[in-house]
Design a protein around this motif. Structure first.
Motif: not given
Length: 354
Positions: A74-76, A99-104, A167-172
């Motif tokens: 959510s932060y990113l 850094v939390v899990p799920g964030v590179p 995350s609401k975003l989808v990796e490319k």
């Protein structure tokens, strides 16, 4: 209002549960004073009434003792959070990325450069995390208190992390994969639609042919089976016979195909080549059909000499390739009259006997 000495908790509004856990840990385990923590989501640590939100945020990030950035999905995705992180970087503030899990983990170097960061569930570094605040005026905490609070932190953290929004975003790569899958499904659907459309078209053509056959049968037209390995010659013969009002019951290329059609549809005339597609013989075909079907055979052939052998069926007509359509049709009409006359005589004879 001066922000010197403050710990600025930079976080997304959606991550308030994590912010609360971190603030409680700072106060209860590390000893950071309540008044030294700024966190917009928590009462007592947020923006006072009557203050302008943006102006107050800017004042708090002017020169805090430490910026604690909780890097979650959510932060990113928050423009406001990224502005806070950019302000910390541009002002060279002391910043600890959590850094939390799920964030590179490499997101730290992409945003803050080469600064060291802390993976929040790396409990082996809790003591180093505590040391980060040594320059602040801390309240004393005994070793026993620290260990108890650290144990409680380890116990509560997994549940809080599970409750964070994804995350609401989808990796490319995932997006491209999904798009490729959609395109594949569309192509499959298009192919299936074309297949079904062709199948419907074929059924309509079959139905039209069947209706034509029924109509022709009702009219009593002579029935002809064409046995010809060459498709163009077979087509010429078929068109010629249809124009002459014959009912073409089918076109075969081999002896076996022709036998099946002849036994099912009982043609009046069989127009056949001597040499068939699979090497089988038109002569053998007629010899096999004559005892079973009352018909007349006409050989349209490039091998007339083969009909001079002893196993030549009788009666037959011979048309040599290449042939004149008018001459061929005349012989076919003559053969048709012959078979009809033969049947008439046979019927008359049977009637007299009865």
């Amino acid at each position: 209002m001066s922000s010197i000495g403050k710990v600025f908790i930079s976080h997304a509004v959606a991550d308030v549960a994590l912010a609360r856990l971190v603030v409680d840990f700072l106060k209860e385990a590390v000893g950071v004073r309540d008044s030294d923590i700024f966190c917009t989501s928590l009462p007592g640590h947020s923006i006072p009434l009557t203050e302008d939100f943006n102006a107050y945020i800017r004042s708090q990030i002017e020169e805090p003792a430490l910026v604690l950035a909780l890097l979650t999905p959510s932060y990113l995705e928050s423009h406001f959070c990224l502005m806070e992180l950019g302000a910390a970087w541009s002002r060279a503030l002391k910043t600890l990325a959590v850094v939390v899990p799920g964030v590179p983990f490499d997101v730290v170097t992409k945003t803050l450069g080469l600064k060291q960061a802390w993976r929040i569930n790396d409990h082996a570094k809790l003591s180093e995390f505590r040391e980060t605040f040594k320059d602040l005026e801390l309240e004393a905490r005994s070793t026993a208190t620290w260990e108890a609070k650290a144990a409680n932190w380890r116990k509560k953290l997994p549940g809080v992390l599970r409750g964070l929004p994804s995350s609401k975003l989808v990796e490319k790569t995932k997006l491209n994969s999904a798009l490729a899958e959609v395109e594949a499904l569309k192509q499959t659907a298009d192919d299936e639609a074309k297949r079904v459309k062709k199948q419907i078209s074929d059924l309509e053509e079959d139905n039209a042919r069947l209706q034509e056959r029924i109509s022709v049968k009702d009219e009593g037209r002579p029935r002809v089976l064409i046995v010809e390995p060459e498709k163009l010659i077979a087509l010429d013969l078929e068109q010629m016979l249809k124009r002459a009002r014959y009912d073409v019951i089918g076109v075969a290329r081999t002896k076996q195909e022709a036998m099946t059609m002849a036994l099912v549809d009982k043609p009046d005339i069989i127009v056949t080549e001597v040499q068939l597609a699979d090497g089988s013989s038109g002569i053998d075909l007629i010899n096999a059909v004559y005892p079973l079907v009352d018909c007349f055979a006409i050989f349209v052939t490039a091998y007339p000499e083969r009909l001079l052998t002893g196993n030549r069926p009788h009666p037959v007509e011979l048309i040599t390739k290449p042939f004149s359509p008018d001459d061929a049709l005349a012989k076919i009409v003559g053969a048709t009259q012959a078979v009809l006359q033969r049947r008439a005589k046979s019927s008359h004879g049977e009637a007299r006997q009865s």
